[in-house]
Scaffold this active site. Structure first.
Site, PDB file in Angstrom:
ATOM      1  N   ASP A 248       0.864  -1.189   0.000  1.00  9.23           N
ATOM      2  CA  ASP A 248       0.000   0.000   0.000  1.00  9.23           C
ATOM      3  C   ASP A 248       0.900   1.238   0.000  1.00  9.23           C
ATOM      4  O   ASP A 248       2.063   1.171   0.393  1.00  9.23           O
ATOM      5  CB  ASP A 248      -0.867   0.038   1.264  1.00  9.23           C
ATOM      6  CG  ASP A 248      -2.036  -0.946   1.214  1.00  9.23           C
ATOM      7  OD1 ASP A 248      -2.242  -1.588   0.173  1.00  9.23           O
ATOM      8  OD2 ASP A 248      -2.741  -1.054   2.237  1.00  9.23           O
TER       9      ASP A 248
ATOM     10  N   ARG B 150      -1.798  -0.661  -8.082  1.00  6.90           N
ATOM     11  CA  ARG B 150      -3.165  -0.261  -7.765  1.00  6.90           C
ATOM     12  C   ARG B 150      -3.172   1.248  -7.916  1.00  6.90           C
ATOM     13  O   ARG B 150      -2.314   1.936  -7.366  1.00  6.90           O
ATOM     14  CB  ARG B 150      -3.521  -0.627  -6.329  1.00  6.90           C
ATOM     15  CG  ARG B 150      -4.865  -0.011  -5.883  1.00  6.90           C
ATOM     16  CD  ARG B 150      -5.058  -0.076  -4.374  1.00  6.90           C
ATOM     17  NE  ARG B 150      -5.026  -1.411  -3.876  1.00  6.90           N
ATOM     18  CZ  ARG B 150      -4.510  -1.747  -2.689  1.00  6.90           C
ATOM     19  NH1 ARG B 150      -3.973  -0.834  -1.894  1.00  6.90           N
ATOM     20  NH2 ARG B 150      -4.505  -2.990  -2.285  1.00  6.90           N
TER      21      ARG B 150
HETATM   22  C1  LIG Z   1      -8.997  -1.056  -2.861  1.00  4.31           C
HETATM   23  C2  LIG Z   1      -8.518   0.278  -2.401  1.00  4.31           C
HETATM   24  C3  LIG Z   1      -7.254   0.390  -1.860  1.00  4.31           C
HETATM   25  C4  LIG Z   1      -6.761   1.640  -1.474  1.00  4.31           C
HETATM   26  N1  LIG Z   1      -5.458   1.768  -1.064  1.00  4.31           N
HETATM   27  C5  LIG Z   1      -4.957   2.986  -0.799  1.00  4.31           C
HETATM   28  C6  LIG Z   1      -3.582   3.178  -0.536  1.00  4.31           C
HETATM   29  O1  LIG Z   1      -2.763   2.243  -0.528  1.00  4.31           O
HETATM   30  N2  LIG Z   1      -3.142   4.443  -0.274  1.00  4.31           N
HETATM   31  C7  LIG Z   1      -3.999   5.530  -0.297  1.00  4.31           C
HETATM   32  O2  LIG Z   1      -3.539   6.651  -0.081  1.00  4.31           O
HETATM   33  N3  LIG Z   1      -5.307   5.355  -0.535  1.00  4.31           N
HETATM   34  C8  LIG Z   1      -5.814   4.136  -0.792  1.00  4.31           C
HETATM   35  N4  LIG Z   1      -7.151   3.994  -1.070  1.00  4.31           N
HETATM   36  C9  LIG Z   1      -8.097   5.102  -0.818  1.00  4.31           C
HETATM   37  C10 LIG Z   1      -8.253   6.007  -1.994  1.00  4.31           C
HETATM   38  O3  LIG Z   1      -7.054   6.727  -2.170  1.00  4.31           O
HETATM   39  C11 LIG Z   1      -9.418   7.005  -1.791  1.00  4.31           C
HETATM   40  O4  LIG Z   1      -9.205   7.774  -0.657  1.00  4.31           O
HETATM   41  C12 LIG Z   1     -10.772   6.358  -1.646  1.00  4.31           C
HETATM   42  O5  LIG Z   1     -10.910   5.261  -2.508  1.00  4.31           O
HETATM   43  C13 LIG Z   1     -11.885   7.368  -1.982  1.00  4.31           C
HETATM   44  O6  LIG Z   1     -11.750   7.827  -3.308  1.00  4.31           O
HETATM   45  P1  LIG Z   1     -12.724   7.433  -4.528  1.00  4.31           P
HETATM   46  O7  LIG Z   1     -11.888   7.284  -5.730  1.00  4.31           O
HETATM   47  O8  LIG Z   1     -13.508   6.233  -4.153  1.00  4.31           O
HETATM   48  O9  LIG Z   1     -13.611   8.686  -4.785  1.00  4.31           O
HETATM   49  P2  LIG Z   1     -14.589   9.529  -3.841  1.00  4.31           P
HETATM   50  O10 LIG Z   1     -15.025  10.655  -4.652  1.00  4.31           O
HETATM   51  O11 LIG Z   1     -13.938   9.787  -2.531  1.00  4.31           O
HETATM   52  O12 LIG Z   1     -15.784   8.531  -3.600  1.00  4.31           O
HETATM   53  C14 LIG Z   1     -16.829   8.316  -4.530  1.00  4.31           C
HETATM   54  C15 LIG Z   1     -18.058   7.888  -3.751  1.00  4.31           C
HETATM   55  O13 LIG Z   1     -17.805   6.633  -3.113  1.00  4.31           O
HETATM   56  C16 LIG Z   1     -18.321   6.649  -1.793  1.00  4.31           C
HETATM   57  N5  LIG Z   1     -17.218   6.502  -0.842  1.00  4.31           N
HETATM   58  C17 LIG Z   1     -15.903   6.669  -1.088  1.00  4.31           C
HETATM   59  N6  LIG Z   1     -15.157   6.396   0.004  1.00  4.31           N
HETATM   60  C18 LIG Z   1     -16.043   6.052   0.969  1.00  4.31           C
HETATM   61  C19 LIG Z   1     -15.914   5.635   2.325  1.00  4.31           C
HETATM   62  N7  LIG Z   1     -14.744   5.528   2.915  1.00  4.31           N
HETATM   63  N8  LIG Z   1     -17.029   5.345   3.010  1.00  4.31           N
HETATM   64  C20 LIG Z   1     -18.244   5.423   2.435  1.00  4.31           C
HETATM   65  N9  LIG Z   1     -18.426   5.807   1.161  1.00  4.31           N
HETATM   66  C21 LIG Z   1     -17.357   6.117   0.431  1.00  4.31           C
HETATM   67  C22 LIG Z   1     -19.061   7.940  -1.616  1.00  4.31           C
HETATM   68  O14 LIG Z   1     -20.393   7.708  -1.974  1.00  4.31           O
HETATM   69  C23 LIG Z   1     -18.414   8.848  -2.609  1.00  4.31           C
HETATM   70  O15 LIG Z   1     -19.267   9.856  -3.052  1.00  4.31           O
HETATM   71  C24 LIG Z   1      -7.627   2.769  -1.535  1.00  4.31           C
HETATM   72  C25 LIG Z   1      -8.907   2.641  -2.071  1.00  4.31           C
HETATM   73  C26 LIG Z   1      -9.347   1.438  -2.521  1.00  4.31           C
HETATM   74  C27 LIG Z   1     -10.707   1.347  -3.149  1.00  4.31           C
END
Ligand SMILES: Cc1cc2nc3c(=O)[nH]c(=O)nc-3n(C[C@H](O)[C@H](O)[C@H](O)COP(=O)(O)OP(=O)(O)OC[C@H]3O[C@@H](n4cnc5c(N)ncnc54)[C@H](O)[C@@H]3O)c2cc1C
Length: 302
Positions: A125, A177
């Site tokens: 990660d 990722r």
């Molecule tokens: C499989 C996976 C691994 C990840 N690994 C890392 C990593 O190693 N390092 C890192 O910095 N980040 C990591 N992330 C987090 C990522 O960087 C984002 O912060 C997170 O995915 C929210 O961004 P989004 O692209 O989903 O968009 P957003 O615009 O944040 O989300 C879109 C929609 O999804 C829903 N949503 C999103 N997040 C949430 C939540 N937590 N709870 C409830 N609803 C939510 C909401 O409805 C939102 O409107 C990871 C995410 C995923 C999916």
């Protein structure tokens, strides 16, 4: 984030643990490895892959890091023993990256030896920016020895990421990722506007997927999901050559739609006794959830 949301997010540390636990329940598999295995079995039965994560980060002592490593070894054995369609994700600081690079190197290689023996995979990660260089340097060194059994994460909010991806791909087989990035980073190094981050995410998807890297498109954002789906279709890419990734408990309906459309999708399944720090972070990200917590405390949900 609105001022109201910021206020709610700031109040999270003062919310009693049982209440945080109740609202965080959808986002964590439970406290034990058995909980993690149960949730992964359920996902696998729905045609969804998983990556398992032992909750914990910013470990400061060698003892703690070694204990974490033992737990991660247990995850790899459990995946094999239960014949799960899952791999392992680790946070580098959980295995000692911030203590000593050689120490981290020893720990991650123990895990990768096991993963390689089982023909499985470990993903590093990506944490906040003080660790970006070291994490990418470790990935470079590890992929020389473990090839397709190791991958890393790139964050679309970092201005440097397009250069990082280009260099990684020029150097060899690359497995990333791609996510937006979860930490609060300074504007000098990170895009801050939602549209800017989305634009960079799209660019990176096209660079990675189009350039032959294996990309886990990790997002719940409809705009980016639609873009990813359209792009792999445009390339006529076989489903084995990319995947979507989502967090446990986030947008399960959208997740099932993507799987029903024939795409491979992997869910990040966190478990462990350090659920509190992870949960408060999830709640801070999603103020509407936090608002439910506040309402519950004030009794407005009754
Ligand atoms: C499989 C996976 C691994 C990840 N690994 C890392 C990593 O190693 N390092 C890192 O910095 N980040 C990591 N992330 C987090 C990522 O960087 C984002 O912060 C997170 O995915 C929210 O961004 P989004 O692209 O989903 O968009 P957003 O615009 O944040 O989300 C879109 C929609 O999804 C829903 N949503 C999103 N997040 C949430 C939540 N937590 N709870 C409830 N609803 C939510 C909401 O409805 C939102 O409107 C990871 C995410 C995923 C999916």
């Amino acid at each position: 984030m609105s001022i109201f949301s910021k206020l709610i997010a700031a109040s999270i540390p003062f919310i009693p643990r049982p209440i945080v636990g109740y609202f965080a329940k959808p986002y964590i598999a439970g406290e034990t490895l058995e909980d993690g295995v149960r949730v992964v079995k359920d996902l696998n039965a729905r045609g969804i892959m998983a990556t398992m994560d032992v909750l914990g980060e910013s470990v400061n002592s060698r003892e703690e890091a070694l204990a974490m490593r033992t737990q991660c070894e247990g995850v790899l054995h459990a995946i094999k023993d239960n014949d799960l369609d899952a791999n392992l994700s680790i946070k580098p600081t959980q295995l000692g990256l911030s203590i000593d690079l050689d120490f981290f190197d020893e720990n991650i290689r123990v895990l990768l030896d096991i993963a390689k023996g089982y023909d499985n995979f470990v993903r590093l990660d990506m944490e906040d920016h003080p660790f970006t260089d070291d994490t990418l340097a470790m990935y470079r060194s590890l992929r020389r020895d473990y090839g397709r059994h190791v991958g890393v994460v790139l964050q679309a909010y970092l201005r440097r990421t397009a250069d990082d991806l280009r260099t990684l791909m020029d150097e060899g087989e690359t497995n990333i990722r791609l996510c937006k990035g979860i930490y609060v980073e300074p504007e000098a190094i990170a895009f801050k506007g939602r549209a800017e981050v989305q634009d960079n995410f799209k660019l990176l998807t096209e660079m990675g997927v189009g350039g032959g890297a294996y990309v886990g498109i990790a997002t719940h954002d409809d705009l980016l999901l639609e873009h990813g789906i359209a792009y792999v279709k445009q390339l006529g890419l076989a489903r084995e050559n990319y995947e979507f990734q989502m967090l446990l408990g986030v947008r399960p309906k959208r997740r099932d739609e993507i799987v029903a459309q024939g795409h491979r999708l992997r869910v990040y399944v966190p478990f462990g006794d350090q659920w509190y720090a992870y949960s408060t972070r999830r709640l801070k990200e999603n103020p509407s959830m936090a608002a439910h917590v506040v309402k519950a405390i004030l009794g407005f949900n009754k």
